[in-house]
Design a protein around this motif. Structure first.
Motif, PDB file in Angstrom:
ATOM      1  N   PRO A 141     -26.412  25.149 -16.553  1.00  0.00           N
ATOM      2  CA  PRO A 141     -25.695  24.323 -15.564  1.00  0.00           C
ATOM      3  C   PRO A 141     -24.906  25.154 -14.562  1.00  0.00           C
ATOM      4  O   PRO A 141     -23.946  24.678 -13.963  1.00  0.00           O
ATOM      5  N   TYR A 142     -25.330  26.420 -14.359  1.00  0.00           N
ATOM      6  CA  TYR A 142     -24.584  27.312 -13.458  1.00  0.00           C
ATOM      7  C   TYR A 142     -25.375  27.648 -12.195  1.00  0.00           C
ATOM      8  O   TYR A 142     -25.195  28.700 -11.612  1.00  0.00           O
ATOM      9  N   LYS A 143     -26.263  26.741 -11.796  1.00  0.00           N
ATOM     10  CA  LYS A 143     -27.126  27.069 -10.660  1.00  0.00           C
ATOM     11  C   LYS A 143     -26.355  27.255  -9.359  1.00  0.00           C
ATOM     12  O   LYS A 143     -26.820  27.955  -8.468  1.00  0.00           O
ATOM     13  N   TRP A 144     -25.177  26.652  -9.251  1.00  0.00           N
ATOM     14  CA  TRP A 144     -24.415  26.840  -8.016  1.00  0.00           C
ATOM     15  C   TRP A 144     -23.808  28.235  -7.939  1.00  0.00           C
ATOM     16  O   TRP A 144     -23.559  28.742  -6.854  1.00  0.00           O
ATOM     17  N   GLN A 145     -23.592  28.886  -9.101  1.00  0.00           N
ATOM     18  CA  GLN A 145     -23.180  30.300  -9.085  1.00  0.00           C
ATOM     19  C   GLN A 145     -24.327  31.152  -8.546  1.00  0.00           C
ATOM     20  O   GLN A 145     -24.112  32.101  -7.784  1.00  0.00           O
ATOM     21  N   PHE A 146     -25.543  30.805  -8.939  1.00  0.00           N
ATOM     22  CA  PHE A 146     -26.733  31.483  -8.425  1.00  0.00           C
ATOM     23  C   PHE A 146     -26.809  31.306  -6.902  1.00  0.00           C
ATOM     24  O   PHE A 146     -27.071  32.261  -6.164  1.00  0.00           O
ATOM     25  N   ALA A 147     -26.553  30.087  -6.446  1.00  0.00           N
ATOM     26  CA  ALA A 147     -26.600  29.794  -5.002  1.00  0.00           C
ATOM     27  C   ALA A 147     -25.544  30.593  -4.250  1.00  0.00           C
ATOM     28  O   ALA A 147     -25.818  31.152  -3.182  1.00  0.00           O
ATOM     29  N   VAL A 148     -24.331  30.665  -4.797  1.00  0.00           N
ATOM     30  CA  VAL A 148     -23.252  31.428  -4.152  1.00  0.00           C
ATOM     31  C   VAL A 148     -23.636  32.908  -4.063  1.00  0.00           C
ATOM     32  O   VAL A 148     -23.376  33.571  -3.058  1.00  0.00           O
ATOM     33  N   GLY A 149     -24.292  33.418  -5.100  1.00  0.00           N
ATOM     34  CA  GLY A 149     -24.750  34.800  -5.065  1.00  0.00           C
ATOM     35  C   GLY A 149     -25.764  35.034  -3.957  1.00  0.00           C
ATOM     36  O   GLY A 149     -25.681  36.015  -3.211  1.00  0.00           O
TER      37      GLY A 149
END
Length: 198
Positions: A141-149
């Motif tokens: 559930p951390y895909k938005w951290q991936f997006a921010v990266g």
């Protein structure tokens, strides 16, 4: 943090290749022409597209391939026009470096050309919306951290290119250097336009 770094690393790897957009940023940097605006438009556009991909827009693009088809043909037409313009410039114009910056095109004209390089490029949709969007699902559930990266990678890359290329300015005080650059850019644009159509 690992998810962020995965997004950052993949984002950088996707935009490192020499393409139409990167060549345009390089040229604007050497000309000292609206550098911040150009870098910001490119990075912000990537941020929007990556966010759409992570939010699920990539599925829509797959369902409606006409979106990609329109972008491909419009992009090919734009790259052909820009490539021919660069080649013509290489052989017919006398290029002189203006140390105060090149104001031959207004901010609006430059912004529109920059937007065209980004939004009329079908590869940008495949890289940001489809590829990054689909890979981000692996990090739930951390895909938005991936997006921010991935978004961070775009900002770091474009601003590094835009301001780092200023180191080349002494070379481009010579008209011959500009002719070579214009010829290379023209050739790259036309090759990319052909690649979109075959």
């Amino acid at each position: 943090m690992t998810t962020y770094l995965a997004g950052f690393t993949l984002g950088i790897s996707l935009i490192l290749a020499i393409g139409a957009q990167n060549a345009f940023v390089l040229k604007q940097s050497i000309k000292q022409h609206h550098v911040f605006m150009v870098c910001f438009i490119c990075a912000l556009s990537d941020a929007i597209l990556i966010s759409l991909g992570v939010a699920g827009f990539g599925y829509l693009v797959k369902q409606f391939p006409l979106i990609e088809t329109i972008a491909r043909y419009a992009g090919a037409a734009f790259l052909t026009w820009y490539g021919i313009s660069s080649l013509r410039s290489a052989f017919t114009q006398k290029h002189v470096m203006n140390p105060e910056g090149d104001a031959s095109k207004s901010a609006w004209q430059t912004a529109l050309i920059c937007l065209a390089f980004t939004w009329l490029n079908p590869h940008v949709y495949l890289d940001t919306v489809v590829l990054l969007g689909s890979i981000s699902t692996q990090y739930e559930p951390y895909k938005w951290q991936f997006a921010v990266g991935a978004v961070s990678a775009s900002f770091v890359f474009f601003f590094s290119l835009g301001y780092g290329a200023k180191l080349l300015i002494p070379i481009f005080k010579h008209a011959r250097s500009w002719q070579v650059l214009e010829f290379i850019i023209g050739f790259v644009m036309l090759a990319l336009a052909i690649s979109l159509l075959v």
